[in-house]
Write a protein that holds these residues in place. Structure first.
Motif, short mmCIF file in Angstrom:
data_model
loop_
_atom_site.label_atom_id
_atom_site.label_comp_id
_atom_site.label_asym_id
_atom_site.label_seq_id
_atom_site.Cartn_x
_atom_site.Cartn_y
_atom_site.Cartn_z
N LEU A 98 1.05 -1.44 0.23
CA LEU A 98 -0.15 -0.17 -0.09
C LEU A 98 1.04 0.95 -0.05
CD1 LEU A 98 -3.12 1.14 0.40
CD2 LEU A 98 -3.05 0.84 2.86
N ALA A 99 2.25 1.20 1.01
CA ALA A 99 2.39 2.32 0.99
C ALA A 99 3.61 2.53 -1.03
CB ALA A 99 3.83 1.89 2.16
N ARG A 100 3.99 1.51 -1.73
CA ARG A 100 4.69 1.29 -2.25
C ARG A 100 3.77 2.01 -3.96
NH1 ARG A 100 7.57 -3.69 -2.22
NH2 ARG A 100 10.07 -3.28 -1.89
N GLU A 101 2.42 1.67 -4.12
CA GLU A 101 1.08 1.65 -4.74
C GLU A 101 0.32 2.58 -4.43
OE1 GLU A 101 -0.91 -1.82 -4.78
OE2 GLU A 101 0.87 -3.19 -4.76
N LEU A 102 0.37 3.64 -3.40
CA LEU A 102 -0.68 4.47 -2.77
C LEU A 102 -0.01 5.95 -2.31
CD1 LEU A 102 -3.25 4.90 -3.51
CD2 LEU A 102 -3.80 4.83 -1.21
N GLU A 103 0.59 5.75 -1.40
CA GLU A 103 0.99 6.96 -0.30
C GLU A 103 2.23 6.91 -0.85
OE1 GLU A 103 1.38 6.00 3.70
OE2 GLU A 103 1.80 8.28 3.93
N ILE A 104 3.70 6.65 -1.49
CA ILE A 104 4.45 7.31 -2.10
C ILE A 104 4.35 8.14 -3.61
CG2 ILE A 104 6.77 7.43 -2.61
CD1 ILE A 104 5.98 6.80 0.63
N PRO A 105 4.19 7.26 -4.46
CA PRO A 105 3.29 8.33 -5.43
C PRO A 105 2.02 8.71 -5.61
CG PRO A 105 3.26 5.70 -6.10
CD PRO A 105 2.94 5.70 -4.14
N ARG A 106 1.81 9.34 -4.45
CA ARG A 106 0.16 10.28 -3.87
C ARG A 106 1.82 11.57 -3.56
NH1 ARG A 106 -5.56 9.22 -2.65
NH2 ARG A 106 -6.62 8.63 -4.22
N ALA A 107 2.96 11.46 -2.83
CA ALA A 107 2.71 12.47 -2.31
C ALA A 107 4.50 13.25 -3.78
CB ALA A 107 4.24 11.91 -1.27
N ILE A 108 4.89 11.67 -3.97
CA ILE A 108 5.49 13.09 -6.03
C ILE A 108 4.45 13.96 -5.93
CG2 ILE A 108 6.30 11.68 -8.21
CD1 ILE A 108 7.15 8.98 -6.11
N HIS A 109 3.05 13.16 -6.50
CA HIS A 109 2.10 13.71 -7.44
C HIS A 109 1.34 14.87 -6.36
CE1 HIS A 109 -1.27 14.19 -10.27
NE2 HIS A 109 -2.15 14.03 -9.53
N ASN A 110 1.87 15.15 -5.26
CA ASN A 110 1.45 16.61 -4.48
C ASN A 110 2.30 17.52 -5.60
OD1 ASN A 110 -0.72 15.37 -3.20
ND2 ASN A 110 0.68 15.29 -1.28
N PHE A 111 3.52 16.79 -5.11
CA PHE A 111 4.91 17.95 -5.94
C PHE A 111 4.99 18.31 -7.20
CE2 PHE A 111 6.80 17.33 -1.77
CZ PHE A 111 7.56 18.61 -0.81
N ARG A 112 4.04 17.26 -8.21
CA ARG A 112 4.34 17.30 -9.43
C ARG A 112 3.01 18.57 -10.00
NH1 ARG A 112 6.25 11.78 -11.13
NH2 ARG A 112 8.84 12.96 -10.85
N PHE A 113 1.95 17.74 -8.79
CA PHE A 113 1.04 19.09 -8.81
C PHE A 113 1.01 19.94 -8.68
CE2 PHE A 113 -3.21 20.97 -7.84
CZ PHE A 113 -4.01 20.71 -9.01
N PHE A 114 1.27 20.32 -7.61
CA PHE A 114 1.32 21.97 -7.33
C PHE A 114 2.47 22.63 -8.01
CE2 PHE A 114 -1.35 20.35 -4.11
CZ PHE A 114 -2.32 21.66 -4.30
N ALA A 115 3.27 21.51 -8.98
CA ALA A 115 4.43 22.62 -9.48
C ALA A 115 4.25 22.86 -10.73
CB ALA A 115 6.01 21.24 -9.48
#
Ligand code: NAP
Length: 482
Positions: A98-115
């Protein structure tokens, strides 16, 4: 030797000024595996000064320059994704997958999205009085933002705050939960490798009552974003009000799912097992109450209990594991006390209610089986209070009006899900529910552009997309005589 974590202030590791540390337990074994700073007001003050010093420079960067820094953070998190996932699972108890598939990818997405989002911000201009004046809006960051995050999705929720706050030009002081410090600790090093200017992000570890309270009370922190329990949120708001701090609160929930008789009952049961027990039921958006139309109630309870019984509880590192341990001994005891209360309130345990049998290695871990409770009235305490664990209560309803009344009967209003094939009813009921998000025939589908937040005791304000960027800035109107 037990690892000793440090605060991250001005780009450097800092031991707490008082020299005190707290034990960090691994939920799967109950053993201490690291020590975290038990920081106080003096550490918070140091971090606030570091953030304040660089604020004029950082806020003067162009949106494009800040955007590049955010992309660079996302890329670095991606590079360390495996290590971060492993740390998150060990620290919080969630299955590694779950950490691999959901949480860490979402943390990455948070930065890409607001960038990206920061590059698409526009302001407003209005010609007034037959074009005699021009009004236009000017948006600016506020200064040092205080960001306080909980333990259930540690890196995802912390980065959900850091990304928009720094994209908008603020600098930040973060106070992660004392229960899950590890990925926030690793983030400090990642930020340095990504080239984030020192002082833009500062991370101070410690207890909520000391470090957290010092951050909310600091007079040089004009803006606070808090995610956590409703009682803590109340105390954060109480501390913020005298100084009129801009405050966003994302708080607890007691989310209901409503299953109508015309729904695909098997599909609803599968998805609601996921929404009840993912991350051990420790997601603010988990459905912990399910109201089912009388006609399909027995069928739904049978299917839901059977699917819940198929979940594998155990070693979070095992690929087959669906549920790891709860986050702490105290939290497990709290959840167990609600299971006992459910029995006293007249509920029947359709499945679970006990602890799994695991190998000796995990004998000190905080594991609980998924638990299904039926036949409680919607007014029972277990149906009204947030349990925040793997306990789902199911009850029947007769009419649409009753389903709405039951769903709206708690003090919370975070989210709900509806399961029906009737399009008109879906819209009608969704609009009548007092919650911030309604999912129809789905759960936890998140698009960062849409507003996110709760009604009633589930929060104050909305974040997400432009809502976050508006929250982390102040808008001024400038009126020019032409
Ligand atoms: P919590 O006990 O309220 O803690 C949240 C954060 O606040 C932690 O970092 C905590 O530090 C800190 N804190 C505690 N007392 C404080 C104080 N007096 N002043 C300032 N900060 C203080 O919540 P939790 O148990 O970590 O998280 C579970 C709760 O979060 C649940 O209610 C869940 O529904 C809610 N949640 C809501 C959302 C949402 O989006 N609405 C998302 C996730 C979770 P320590 O942990 O170090 O004490």
């Amino acid at each position: 030797m037990t690892q000793k974590l440090a605060n991250y202030i001005g780009g450097h590791p800092h031991a707490p000024r008082n020299g005190k540390y707290l034990d960090n337990f691994e939920p799967a074994t109950g053993k201490v595996y690291s020590l975290i700073p038990d920081s106080g007001a003096e550490d918070i003050e140091l971090a606030v000064q570091a953030a304040k010093t660089i604020f004029p420079w950082w806020s003067a960067r162009t949106a494009g320059q800040r955007s590049e820094v955010l992309y660079s953070i996302a890329n670095k998190i991606e590079q360390y994704a495996s290590e971060l996932a492993y740390a998150e699972s060990k620290d919080q108890g969630k299955p590694l997958a779950l950490a691999r598939e959901l949480e860490i990818p979402r943390a990455i997405h948070n930065f890409r999205f607001f960038a990206s989002e920061i590059l698409h911000q526009t302001e407003q201009a209005v010609h007034a009085d037959a074009s005699e004046t021009l009004n236009y809006t000017h948006r600016s960051p506020l200064g040092v933002a205080g960001l306080i995050s909980p333990w259930n999705l540690p890196l995802y929720l912390l980065t959900w705050k850091i990304a928009p706050a720094i994209a908008a030009g603020n600098t930040v002081v973060c106070k992660p939960s004392e229960l899950t410090p590890m990925t926030a600790y690793m983030l400090g090093e990642i930020l340095n490798e990504a080239g984030v200017p020192h002082g833009v992000v500062n991370i101070v570890f410690g207890r909520g009552a000391t470090a957290g309270a010092a951050l909310t009370a600091n007079p040089e922190v004009p803006i606070l974003s808090f995610t956590g329990g409703t009682a803590t949120g109340r105390s954060v708001l109480t501390s913020a009000v005298p100084k009129f701090k801009k405050t966003s609160l994302e708080l607890g929930g007691k989310n209901a799912a409503v299953v109508f008789a015309d729904a695909d009952v098997a599909e609803a049961a599968i998805q609601l097992v996921r929404s009840g027990f993912q991350n051990q039921g420790e997601i603010c958006l988990c459905n912990s109450r399910i109201f089912v139309e009388e006609k399909v109630y027995p069928e739904f309870v049978e299917k839901f209990s059977r699917y819940a019984s198929l979940l594998r509880v155990g070693n979070p590192e095992d690929k087959e594991t669906n549920m790891g341990p709860l986050v702490s001994k105290e939290h497990k005891e709290k959840v167990q006390s609600y299971i006992e209360l459910a029995k006293k309130e007249g509920g029947k345990i359709a499945f679970g209610g006990d602890t799994p049998t695991l190998s000796d290695y995990f004998s000190g871990g905080y594991f609980l089986n998924p638990t299904v409770v039926t036949d409680l009235p919607h007014t029972a305490r277990c149906m009204q209070e947030e349990i925040f664990g793997p306990v789902v209560c199911i009850a029947p309803f007769k009419t649409e009006k009753e389903a709405i009344e039951f769903t709206n009967s708690t003090e919370y209003g975070l989210s709900a899900s509806l399961w029906t094939r009737d399009v008109s009813r879906a819209h009608r009921v969704a609009q009548a529910l007092q919650v911030g998000t309604v999912w129809v025939n789905c759960w936890m589908v998140r698009d960062l552009r849409v507003p996110f937040g709760g009604m009633k005791a589930s929060g104050l304000g909305r974040e997400g997309g432009r809502h976050s960027l508006e929250f982390y800035t102040e808008t001024k109107n400038i009126c020019v005589k032409l």
